[in-house]
Motif scaffolding. Structure first.
Motif, mmCIF file in Angstrom:
data_model
loop_
_atom_site.group_PDB
_atom_site.id
_atom_site.type_symbol
_atom_site.label_atom_id
_atom_site.label_comp_id
_atom_site.label_asym_id
_atom_site.label_seq_id
_atom_site.Cartn_x
_atom_site.Cartn_y
_atom_site.Cartn_z
ATOM 1 N N GLY A 233 0.814 -1.210 0.000
ATOM 2 C CA GLY A 233 0.000 0.000 0.000
ATOM 3 C C GLY A 233 0.843 1.253 0.000
ATOM 4 N N VAL A 234 0.210 2.369 0.320
ATOM 5 C CA VAL A 234 0.895 3.662 0.323
ATOM 6 C C VAL A 234 0.806 4.290 1.712
ATOM 7 N N GLU A 235 1.932 4.870 2.132
ATOM 8 C CA GLU A 235 1.984 5.681 3.350
ATOM 9 C C GLU A 235 1.962 7.147 2.935
ATOM 10 N N MET A 236 1.079 7.914 3.528
ATOM 11 C CA MET A 236 0.988 9.341 3.225
ATOM 12 C C MET A 236 1.210 10.122 4.516
ATOM 13 N N ASN A 237 2.360 10.812 4.569
ATOM 14 C CA ASN A 237 2.780 11.513 5.781
ATOM 15 C C ASN A 237 2.749 13.022 5.570
ATOM 16 N N ASN A 238 2.036 13.708 6.441
ATOM 17 C CA ASN A 238 1.991 15.168 6.435
ATOM 18 C C ASN A 238 2.749 15.690 7.650
ATOM 19 N N TYR A 239 3.718 16.582 7.411
ATOM 20 C CA TYR A 239 4.480 17.205 8.490
ATOM 21 C C TYR A 239 4.124 18.693 8.507
ATOM 22 N N ARG A 240 3.334 19.093 9.485
ATOM 23 C CA ARG A 240 2.842 20.471 9.571
ATOM 24 C C ARG A 240 3.765 21.279 10.485
ATOM 25 N N PHE A 241 4.472 22.240 9.903
ATOM 26 C CA PHE A 241 5.468 22.998 10.650
ATOM 27 C C PHE A 241 4.822 24.126 11.450
ATOM 28 N N ALA A 242 5.366 24.339 12.649
ATOM 29 C CA ALA A 242 4.879 25.423 13.502
ATOM 30 C C ALA A 242 5.575 26.741 13.183
ATOM 31 N N ARG A 243 6.783 26.673 12.595
ATOM 32 C CA ARG A 243 7.553 27.880 12.279
ATOM 33 C C ARG A 243 7.504 28.188 10.781
ATOM 34 N N ASN A 244 7.941 29.397 10.443
ATOM 35 C CA ASN A 244 7.888 29.863 9.051
ATOM 36 C C ASN A 244 9.176 29.493 8.310
ATOM 37 N N ILE A 245 9.324 28.218 8.010
ATOM 38 C CA ILE A 245 10.473 27.761 7.234
ATOM 39 C C ILE A 245 10.004 27.369 5.835
ATOM 40 N N THR A 246 10.919 27.425 4.878
ATOM 41 C CA THR A 246 10.576 27.120 3.486
ATOM 42 C C THR A 246 11.637 26.215 2.879
ATOM 43 N N TYR A 247 11.187 25.138 2.248
ATOM 44 C CA TYR A 247 12.071 24.272 1.475
ATOM 45 C C TYR A 247 12.271 24.892 0.096
ATOM 46 N N VAL A 248 13.525 25.104 -0.278
ATOM 47 C CA VAL A 248 13.852 25.672 -1.584
ATOM 48 C C VAL A 248 14.317 24.536 -2.491
ATOM 49 N N PHE B 74 2.996 32.043 7.743
ATOM 50 C CA PHE B 74 2.161 31.081 7.030
ATOM 51 C C PHE B 74 1.025 30.606 7.928
ATOM 52 N N SER B 75 -0.183 30.617 7.386
ATOM 53 C CA SER B 75 -1.304 30.023 8.113
ATOM 54 C C SER B 75 -1.294 28.503 7.960
ATOM 55 N N LYS B 76 -0.627 28.034 6.909
ATOM 56 C CA LYS B 76 -0.451 26.598 6.700
ATOM 57 C C LYS B 76 0.899 26.381 6.045
ATOM 58 N N ASN B 77 1.685 25.484 6.626
ATOM 59 C CA ASN B 77 3.032 25.226 6.121
ATOM 60 C C ASN B 77 3.354 23.759 6.365
ATOM 61 N N LYS B 78 3.341 22.953 5.308
ATOM 62 C CA LYS B 78 3.540 21.522 5.514
ATOM 63 C C LYS B 78 4.391 20.897 4.419
ATOM 64 N N LEU B 79 5.008 19.786 4.804
ATOM 65 C CA LEU B 79 5.749 18.923 3.888
ATOM 66 C C LEU B 79 4.985 17.608 3.790
ATOM 67 N N PHE B 80 4.779 17.144 2.556
ATOM 68 C CA PHE B 80 4.047 15.895 2.318
ATOM 69 C C PHE B 80 4.983 14.887 1.666
ATOM 70 N N ALA B 81 4.999 13.665 2.187
ATOM 71 C CA ALA B 81 5.830 12.601 1.623
ATOM 72 C C ALA B 81 4.994 11.333 1.501
ATOM 73 N N ARG C 78 6.024 16.947 -1.762
ATOM 74 C CA ARG C 78 5.666 18.321 -2.115
ATOM 75 C C ARG C 78 5.508 19.143 -0.840
ATOM 76 N N THR C 79 5.575 20.456 -1.006
ATOM 77 C CA THR C 79 5.284 21.372 0.096
ATOM 78 C C THR C 79 4.049 22.187 -0.262
ATOM 79 N N LYS C 80 3.340 22.611 0.762
ATOM 80 C CA LYS C 80 2.166 23.465 0.568
ATOM 81 C C LYS C 80 2.201 24.559 1.618
ATOM 82 N N GLU D 269 11.986 16.472 -4.650
ATOM 83 C CA GLU D 269 12.360 15.438 -3.681
ATOM 84 C C GLU D 269 12.787 16.047 -2.350
ATOM 85 N N PHE D 270 13.173 17.319 -2.345
ATOM 86 C CA PHE D 270 13.492 18.074 -1.131
ATOM 87 C C PHE D 270 14.495 17.359 -0.223
ATOM 88 N N ASN D 271 15.470 16.694 -0.812
ATOM 89 C CA ASN D 271 16.513 16.029 -0.031
ATOM 90 C C ASN D 271 15.942 14.926 0.874
#
Length: 309
Positions: free
Chosen positions: A171-186, A200-207, A244-246, A260-262
């Protein structure tokens, strides 16, 4: 015909009428009770002879015993719903020293340090001397860091009397990491994480990973699953298929970036579950870091498992 014979005849008619009446009532009562069977689950609903509503749910043990004749059983679309977080073992103190040593946080030497050392961390998330790197930069909002796993199928192979089993799935694992601070993946190579200048009102990394778990399972009562204690422990391998990031902010609106964001392409985890009857909890703990270099963060997830063995 004397009076005594007539009396006996009347009593016989009354008795016959009573029997017919009771039978009719029983038949009506039976007709008011509806029985539904969904595989091994029997549901009875309706009204009893007194007009009182009844609703009963129980397991069909005969159905369960019949299924035990099969050594290999399959469940389709098992779903996990839980929360993500990670254990952070990154070398922040060394990265702080490097950030002071190299004010811009970047140099050719550091850019080549694709490791989990302080130099590698300074490569991934460079900071100037006035703004050293801290663990709080990567703090998560646990209640909003959602983990959803969808197992297309799950199979159980009997090893010993259906009490000891081997369980595996795909199957598939879908992980959302919701950040509390204002960081950005470049995005880019190397990927960098910066402290942003907007809120950011919403800042997350999805893998998302394509994963295969393999567990040794114990079932205390195979014939009565609704009254069985169940426990499993094993390993799980996964391959990164999407990241991806949102971010949502007043200044920039909604932004999505795909890269891929490292992140590590391969993931190896310990996995397990425990439960009683239909209720089951699961837990996964990664043995490999989330990122390929720099940050040494080991994700874990816990939650509830639905439709599992």
């Amino acid at each position: 015909m004397n009076f005594f014979d007539m009396k006996c005849k009347v009593l016989r008619y009354l008795l016959l009428l009573l029997i017919v009446s009771v039978g009719a009532k029983a038949q009506i009562a039976d007709s008011l009770v509806e029985t539904i069977q969904i595989k091994g689950l029997i549901i009875m609903k309706g009204k009893d002879t007194k007009g009182k509503r009844i609703f009963k749910v129980y397991n069909d043990t005969a159905y369960a015993r019949e299924r035990l004749k099969k050594n290999l059983q399959t469940r389709w679309f098992v779903v996990d719903l839980g929360f993500n977080n990670y254990i952070d073992r990154s070398d922040y103190s060394g990265a702080v020293a490097l950030s002071y040593y190299a004010p811009n946080g970047v140099s050719d030497v550091y850019n080549k340090s694709f490791t989990y050392s302080a130099a590698g961390l300074n490569t991934l998330a460079p900071r100037g001397g006035s703004a050293p790197l801290t663990p709080s930069e990567f703090k998560l909002i646990t209640g909003k860091s959602i983990n959803v796993n969808i197992w297309l199928f799950q199979q159980r192979l009997n090893i010993y009397k259906h009490k000891l089993n081997l369980i595996y799935a795909l199957g598939v694992e879908m992980n959302n990491y919701r950040f509390a601070r204002n960081i950005t993946y470049v995005p880019g190579y190397p990927t960098q994480i910066i402290r942003d200048n907007v809120n950011f009102s919403k800042n997350k990394l999805f893998a998302e990973y394509l994963s295969v778990p393999l567990m040794l399972n114990f079932n205390s009562n195979p014939a009565r699953p609704s009254r069985a204690f169940k426990m499993g422990m094993g390993v799980m391998g996964g391959y990164l298929v999407k990241a991806r990031t949102k971010q949502i902010s007043r200044e920039r609106g909604k932004e999505k970036k795909v890269d891929e964001f490292n992140l590590n392409k391969w993931k190896l985890s310990l996995t397990g579950d425990v439960g009683y009857g239909p209720f089951k909890l699961y837990g996964n703990f990664a043995l490999t870091p989330l990122h390929d270099y720099g940050l040494e963060q080991y994700p874990f997830s816990i939650g509830i498992r639905f439709n599992s063995f």
